[in-house]
Design a protein around this motif. Sequence first.
Motif, PDB file in Angstrom:
ATOM      1  N   MET A 168      45.361  44.271  38.335  1.00 52.93           N
ATOM      2  CA  MET A 168      46.981  43.326  38.315  1.00 52.93           C
ATOM      3  C   MET A 168      47.133  42.879  39.556  1.00 52.93           C
ATOM      4  N   GLY A 169      46.687  43.112  40.700  1.00 55.13           N
ATOM      5  CA  GLY A 169      46.661  42.506  41.975  1.00 55.13           C
ATOM      6  C   GLY A 169      45.714  41.233  41.815  1.00 55.13           C
ATOM      7  N   SER A 170      44.833  41.195  41.056  1.00 55.77           N
ATOM      8  CA  SER A 170      44.024  39.980  41.095  1.00 55.77           C
ATOM      9  C   SER A 170      44.980  38.907  40.445  1.00 55.77           C
ATOM     10  N   GLN A 171      45.797  39.224  39.397  1.00 62.32           N
ATOM     11  CA  GLN A 171      46.557  38.332  38.850  1.00 62.32           C
ATOM     12  C   GLN A 171      47.538  37.740  39.820  1.00 62.32           C
ATOM     13  N   GLY A 172      48.135  38.461  40.715  1.00 61.55           N
ATOM     14  CA  GLY A 172      48.901  38.026  41.749  1.00 61.55           C
ATOM     15  C   GLY A 172      48.399  37.030  42.464  1.00 61.55           C
ATOM     16  N   ILE A 173      47.286  37.236  43.038  1.00 63.42           N
ATOM     17  CA  ILE A 173      46.260  36.417  43.946  1.00 63.42           C
ATOM     18  C   ILE A 173      46.252  34.892  43.194  1.00 63.42           C
ATOM     19  N   ALA A 174      45.474  34.996  41.823  1.00 63.68           N
ATOM     20  CA  ALA A 174      45.563  34.051  41.044  1.00 63.68           C
ATOM     21  C   ALA A 174      46.801  33.249  40.820  1.00 63.68           C
ATOM     22  N   ALA A 175      48.077  33.618  40.571  1.00 63.99           N
ATOM     23  CA  ALA A 175      49.339  33.192  40.480  1.00 63.99           C
ATOM     24  C   ALA A 175      49.661  32.604  41.670  1.00 63.99           C
ATOM     25  N   LEU A 176      49.506  33.341  42.980  1.00 65.19           N
ATOM     26  CA  LEU A 176      49.713  32.757  44.240  1.00 65.19           C
ATOM     27  C   LEU A 176      49.144  31.392  44.519  1.00 65.19           C
ATOM     28  N   ILE A 177      47.574  31.413  44.093  1.00 63.90           N
ATOM     29  CA  ILE A 177      46.631  30.214  44.479  1.00 63.90           C
ATOM     30  C   ILE A 177      47.171  29.082  43.630  1.00 63.90           C
ATOM     31  N   GLY A 178      47.297  29.532  42.260  1.00 59.50           N
ATOM     32  CA  GLY A 178      47.586  28.305  41.397  1.00 59.50           C
ATOM     33  C   GLY A 178      49.042  27.823  41.808  1.00 59.50           C
ATOM     34  N   ALA A 179      49.940  28.577  42.334  1.00 62.53           N
ATOM     35  CA  ALA A 179      51.131  27.879  42.638  1.00 62.53           C
ATOM     36  C   ALA A 179      51.134  26.969  43.796  1.00 62.53           C
ATOM     37  N   LEU A 180      50.263  27.650  44.568  1.00 65.22           N
ATOM     38  CA  LEU A 180      50.266  26.718  45.864  1.00 65.22           C
ATOM     39  C   LEU A 180      49.446  25.581  45.491  1.00 65.22           C
ATOM     40  N   THR A 181      48.158  25.576  44.748  1.00 60.95           N
ATOM     41  CA  THR A 181      47.743  24.314  44.361  1.00 60.95           C
ATOM     42  C   THR A 181      48.923  23.330  43.506  1.00 60.95           C
ATOM     43  N   GLY A 182      49.512  23.734  42.829  1.00 55.06           N
ATOM     44  CA  GLY A 182      50.455  22.878  42.312  1.00 55.06           C
ATOM     45  C   GLY A 182      51.608  22.470  43.202  1.00 55.06           C
ATOM     46  N   ALA A 183      52.045  23.119  44.093  1.00 55.35           N
ATOM     47  CA  ALA A 183      52.941  22.561  45.179  1.00 55.35           C
ATOM     48  C   ALA A 183      52.541  21.754  45.864  1.00 55.35           C
TER      49      ALA A 183
END
Length: 431
Positions: A168-183
């Motif tokens: 589940m932690g890896s999903q958090g890392i993925a969501a964080l990187i994906g959101a930063l990329t989008g931002a």
Amino acid sequence: MNDATLSATAPIAPPAATRQSQFRLIAACSIGNALEMYDFTVYSFFALLIGRLFFPSDSPYGSLLLAVATFGIGFVMRPLGGLVIGSYADRRGRKAAMTLTIALMVAGTLCISLAPTYAQAGVMGSLVILAGRLLQGFSLGGEIGASTAMLMESGEVGQRGFRVSWQMGSQGIAALIGALTGAVLYATLSPQALEGWGWRLPFLGGLLIAPVGLYIRSKLDETHEAEPDAPSPLGTLMREHGAKVGLGILSITAGTVGMYLVVFFMPTYMIRVLKMPPSLSLLSGCATGFTMLVASLVSGRLADRLARRKRLVLGALLFNIVAIVPAFWLMTRIPSVPLVLALSVVITAAANLASTPMLLMLMEMLPASVRASGLSVIYSVGVTVFDGSSQFIVTWLLAKTGNPLSPAFYLVVCGLISLCAIGAIREQRVG
């Protein structure tokens, strides 16, 4: 011994070789799930733009509905992937199944990143996007069971919660990187550049990690070997453990729906309903992604220390059921970025404190011979029935009722379903 009882002895620090082996194991098992969640995150955060490019419509909500429907249709393939790849993992081993899933993920992501738009190829472009989502869905249907089973089965029993928490932690890392990329893309590129080619960059970037994942998975040691004359894992699962599978499907409803709505749909909600700029709304994904990572790791440590895990799961779920409607009410009455971020973080933290104990409860109630199949079926069917439709249902409710609290009401219903199912599960601890 009660829930607060800690281990009487401190864990002995493993030697360097063991630490390196555990790091490689966690990275190999988490990377596939992280890659898939990254693609899901990016797709969700660019849903408005993808809707305009691939599903043109005269209705303000029409393109968005079609875009999130395509997001959801990838879930349709998850049960099939769970059945096929989960059974393969129980018959041929976790390692072989994990190699297959990451290869399928790459194929699906490639379809999305290179798809021609509707203006360029008409409906063919829409079909390529659809094909990519179907491949991704089939892959992830089997990924979660094989990789989580390997995390549980490798290493010391007293640290299995910590290992599984990285799923589940890896999903958090993925969501964080994906959101930063989008931002970053929304903040630095013009609307024309973003619409023309910029939206493809996150998907292409996600492909860069795939060769690393394939390599380190090829170096893992197998944790499960089935007997040559063993019966079909799926037949055994449904014949001997069907009731457990049914309860498992209902028990994960609240946690997974909450993740997909609060983490992945929230940026769209902030843009469409709360009228916030895209670059600021994507901060929600960053905040909740980081929270998922931290809360999951804390959850894993608690799961290793608590004598009984079920009460932690029920307590976190009850908190979210009570808090979700007031949280959304505050968001709509005081639509400020800091408030939305704070409330999203609290809801995400509570949900993820229950994530690792819930996964362990599900796996420990199934024998190793059907563990990957069982978790694959539970997870894939659960997210298909409830999560795959959640963004579409919530978008439809917002369009039809105009009530900004619609997502909260939907989350409460899912929470009550899970509460009843978890209460009926008999917690087991296996070595």
